[in-house]
Scaffold this active site. Sequence first.
Site, PDB file in Angstrom:
ATOM      1  N   ARG A  49      61.437 -27.599  -8.036  1.00  0.00           N
ATOM      2  CA  ARG A  49      60.093 -27.993  -7.625  1.00  0.00           C
ATOM      3  C   ARG A  49      60.022 -29.485  -7.258  1.00  0.00           C
ATOM      4  NH1 ARG A  49      60.784 -23.502  -7.559  1.00  0.00           N
ATOM      5  NH2 ARG A  49      59.645 -21.827  -8.605  1.00  0.00           N
ATOM      6  N   SER A  82      51.156 -22.188 -11.084  1.00  0.00           N
ATOM      7  CA  SER A  82      51.719 -22.771 -12.298  1.00  0.00           C
ATOM      8  C   SER A  82      51.367 -24.249 -12.411  1.00  0.00           C
ATOM      9  CB  SER A  82      53.240 -22.605 -12.312  1.00  0.00           C
ATOM     10  OG  SER A  82      53.590 -21.234 -12.350  1.00  0.00           O
ATOM     11  N   GLU A 141      53.770 -29.449 -12.716  1.00  0.00           N
ATOM     12  CA  GLU A 141      54.218 -28.977 -11.405  1.00  0.00           C
ATOM     13  C   GLU A 141      53.130 -29.255 -10.368  1.00  0.00           C
ATOM     14  OE1 GLU A 141      55.160 -24.597  -9.602  1.00  0.00           O
ATOM     15  OE2 GLU A 141      56.255 -25.181 -11.418  1.00  0.00           O
TER      16      GLU A 141
END
Length: 319
Positions: free
Chosen positions: A185, A233, A303
């Site tokens: 990520r 998320s 994230e």
Amino acid sequence: MSARRWDRLAQDLAGVLDGPAVSRERPIGPDTTYRVGGAARVGVTLAADAVADAVAVAVAEVVAAHRCDVLVVGKGSNMLVADAGFDGVAVWLGAGYDWVEINGTHLRAGAAAGLPVLARQSAAAGLTGFEWAVGVPGSLGGAVRMNAGGHGSDMAASLVHADVLDLRSGCIEHWTQERLELGYRCSALADHHLVLGAEVGLASGDAPSSQALIAEIVAWRRENQPGGQNAGSVFANPVGDSAGRIIEAAGLKGHRVGTASVSDKHANFFIADRRGSADDLHALMVEVFARVRAEFDLALRPETRLVGFEAGPWAGQTG
């Protein structure tokens, strides 16, 4: 900067773009999947036309001359903007940046192309390797920036290169996957880098099989992930574990701060109430981080891309 300097910047940008493409105090929040948050001091929309690259470079030169911060909005599916907004220039990619070309086993597309669209088009063309993207409601540009992924794959599995505009230097370059340094990520791209398009290399497959897999992914997400105003998320998964499992183990499912709450369905999804507050979501993130740290001596890493907030307690931490 003062209001007068922001006005001057907007005027300079309007000098290289059509008037409606530049605006002061342009809302960002409504263009994110949280649907909350403030405005950019200046907003710019770039359209892809015959002189798109030249216009983009001219915009970069103006931004660089004013030495202001830049934010690329994309589809806003992984972004939370503070209620006070963003003290800088926010850039949207407009008409024409959602083009798609398929040549053999390679798919090229503009940065504004939606990942679900690319997943379905590649599957229909008999290509496999991009089915996972149907479940990610972001753009190709954003996916490159954060190495988006899901269902066992990510952009790093197929990305060949990306066309990137440096909004500080005005240069457009091909960034190979090696230069992008795609990690979990994350990538080497910074806030002043604007992805214009990218190419992925896929494999020959079977259209019905790929379409069946896409249907399975869509069904799984509907069954296991919440709807409502969320951005997927919130925290990255620690190595070998799940942030959702950890947050649930801390007893935080359903935990609420003002107009924001931890989903009862998936603890790593936070939900914003209609007409809610971005600052409440941020405060909820801080509380969840603190509780997990206290319970398990584990520092979760966001994230979600946080815009306009002061550094949180996770600054410098890794999971």
